[in-house]
Write a protein that holds these residues in place. Structure first.
Motif, mmCIF file in Angstrom:
data_model
loop_
_atom_site.group_PDB
_atom_site.id
_atom_site.type_symbol
_atom_site.label_atom_id
_atom_site.label_comp_id
_atom_site.label_asym_id
_atom_site.label_seq_id
_atom_site.Cartn_x
_atom_site.Cartn_y
_atom_site.Cartn_z
ATOM 1 N N GLN A 148 43.907 94.162 -60.230
ATOM 2 C CA GLN A 148 43.432 95.434 -59.684
ATOM 3 C C GLN A 148 44.609 96.356 -59.377
ATOM 4 O O GLN A 148 44.523 97.567 -59.588
ATOM 5 C CB GLN A 148 42.607 95.159 -58.413
ATOM 6 C CG GLN A 148 41.819 96.334 -57.937
ATOM 7 C CD GLN A 148 40.626 96.642 -58.826
ATOM 8 O OE1 GLN A 148 40.352 95.966 -59.808
ATOM 9 N NE2 GLN A 148 39.917 97.681 -58.495
ATOM 10 N N GLN A 149 45.717 95.776 -58.887
ATOM 11 C CA GLN A 149 46.906 96.573 -58.576
ATOM 12 C C GLN A 149 47.503 97.176 -59.855
ATOM 13 O O GLN A 149 47.929 98.331 -59.856
ATOM 14 C CB GLN A 149 47.948 95.708 -57.850
ATOM 15 C CG GLN A 149 49.125 96.472 -57.342
ATOM 16 C CD GLN A 149 48.741 97.484 -56.255
ATOM 17 O OE1 GLN A 149 47.742 97.339 -55.566
ATOM 18 N NE2 GLN A 149 49.529 98.523 -56.124
ATOM 19 N N ALA B 93 47.491 105.737 -61.717
ATOM 20 C CA ALA B 93 48.418 106.700 -61.102
ATOM 21 C C ALA B 93 49.295 107.345 -62.176
ATOM 22 O O ALA B 93 49.540 108.561 -62.150
ATOM 23 C CB ALA B 93 49.288 106.008 -60.055
ATOM 24 N N ILE B 94 49.743 106.550 -63.130
ATOM 25 C CA ILE B 94 50.508 107.085 -64.261
ATOM 26 C C ILE B 94 49.649 108.070 -65.040
ATOM 27 O O ILE B 94 50.118 109.136 -65.462
ATOM 28 C CB ILE B 94 51.016 105.937 -65.164
ATOM 29 C CG1 ILE B 94 52.084 105.116 -64.435
ATOM 30 C CG2 ILE B 94 51.557 106.471 -66.493
ATOM 31 C CD1 ILE B 94 52.457 103.822 -65.123
ATOM 32 N N ASN B 95 48.369 107.745 -65.208
ATOM 33 C CA ASN B 95 47.463 108.623 -65.944
ATOM 34 C C ASN B 95 47.214 109.938 -65.223
ATOM 35 O O ASN B 95 47.003 110.964 -65.865
ATOM 36 C CB ASN B 95 46.150 107.914 -66.242
ATOM 37 C CG ASN B 95 46.293 106.939 -67.383
ATOM 38 O OD1 ASN B 95 47.153 107.092 -68.242
ATOM 39 N ND2 ASN B 95 45.473 105.918 -67.386
ATOM 40 N N LYS B 96 47.221 109.931 -63.887
ATOM 41 C CA LYS B 96 47.082 111.190 -63.155
ATOM 42 C C LYS B 96 48.273 112.099 -63.442
ATOM 43 O O LYS B 96 48.108 113.294 -63.694
ATOM 44 C CB LYS B 96 46.957 110.935 -61.650
ATOM 45 C CG LYS B 96 45.589 110.478 -61.252
ATOM 46 C CD LYS B 96 45.437 110.396 -59.757
ATOM 47 C CE LYS B 96 44.032 109.898 -59.461
ATOM 48 N NZ LYS B 96 43.695 109.954 -58.063
ATOM 49 N N ALA C 79 46.110 108.801 -75.377
ATOM 50 C CA ALA C 79 46.305 107.758 -74.370
ATOM 51 C C ALA C 79 45.266 107.880 -73.255
ATOM 52 O O ALA C 79 44.688 106.880 -72.817
ATOM 53 C CB ALA C 79 47.720 107.827 -73.801
ATOM 54 N N LEU C 80 45.033 109.099 -72.809
ATOM 55 C CA LEU C 80 44.013 109.297 -71.770
ATOM 56 C C LEU C 80 42.616 108.982 -72.310
ATOM 57 O O LEU C 80 41.781 108.403 -71.604
ATOM 58 C CB LEU C 80 44.063 110.731 -71.246
ATOM 59 C CG LEU C 80 45.247 111.065 -70.342
ATOM 60 C CD1 LEU C 80 45.253 112.549 -70.008
ATOM 61 C CD2 LEU C 80 45.227 110.226 -69.082
ATOM 62 N N LEU D 180 49.583 100.719 -72.812
ATOM 63 C CA LEU D 180 49.350 100.603 -71.369
ATOM 64 C C LEU D 180 47.873 100.821 -71.029
ATOM 65 O O LEU D 180 47.264 100.042 -70.287
ATOM 66 C CB LEU D 180 50.225 101.624 -70.644
ATOM 67 C CG LEU D 180 50.401 101.477 -69.157
ATOM 68 C CD1 LEU D 180 51.165 100.204 -68.833
ATOM 69 C CD2 LEU D 180 51.150 102.680 -68.616
ATOM 70 N N ASN D 181 47.286 101.854 -71.578
ATOM 71 C CA ASN D 181 45.889 102.164 -71.289
ATOM 72 C C ASN D 181 44.925 101.179 -71.947
ATOM 73 O O ASN D 181 43.856 100.903 -71.403
ATOM 74 C CB ASN D 181 45.573 103.597 -71.673
ATOM 75 C CG ASN D 181 46.111 104.570 -70.647
ATOM 76 O OD1 ASN D 181 45.902 104.396 -69.461
ATOM 77 N ND2 ASN D 181 46.827 105.581 -71.099
#
Length: 162
Positions: free
Chosen positions: A2-3, A10-13, A64-65, A144-145
């Motif tokens: 979950q972390q 947070a990276i995506n924001k 990526a998003l 990553l995503n």
């Protein structure tokens, strides 16, 4: 797990803010180019090239998003005709295949950076590693995503519409 998902989100924001800025700058450059060419009768020699490079970055960052929020275009006729367990397995296989492809893209993107390291862009005179860096950066973000999507499958979080 979950972390890890929270860190990726947070990276995506931050990524969505960067993408918004890239798209805004690209739009402004295109408007400025049209204005100066047709109203002022002076052409900005560098704006088209800059807009093109920003477009490349926007494609990779947006992809990526899109993969994180599962917004890519998909043909779901097969997945809709099978049960939930089989659907999750198919989705997992697809995500693993995507990660393999993105990893190859990452490796080849890094190889391309070495090939273009001595070149400069024609109009902006920037190192060509800057525009070509979009490939490995985008591939890394796609990996990553994709991992985040797989992690959510394992912790059982329901898909959300973003």
């Amino acid at each position: 797990m979950q972390q890890a998902i929270k860190i990726i989100d947070a990276i995506n924001k931050l990524l969505s803010i960067v993408l918004s800025v890239v798209l805004a700058v690209m739009a402004l450059l295109i408007v400025a180019q049209v204005f100066t060419r047709y109203v002022v009768d002076i052409s900005l020699t560098w704006s088209e090239e800059a807009a093109r490079y920003l477009m490349v970055y926007s494609v990779f960052l947006g992809a990526a998003l899109a993969i994180r929020y599962q917004k890519h275009v998909a043909i779901e006729i097969l997945s809709e005709s099978i049960n939930e367990k089989a659907r999750r397995i198919v989705k997992l296989i697809i995500m693993i295949i995507c990660i393999v492809f993105f990893f190859m893209l990452l490796v080849k993107g890094i190889d391309i950076l070495e090939l273009v390291s001595r070149q400069k862009s024609p109009a902006l005179r920037i190192p060509m590693t800057i525009p070509y860096a979009a490939i490995p950066i985008g591939a890394g973000l796609l990996i990553l995503n994709s991992v985040a999507v797989i992690l959510e499958m394992f912790i059982g979080k329901k898909e959300e519409n973003h």
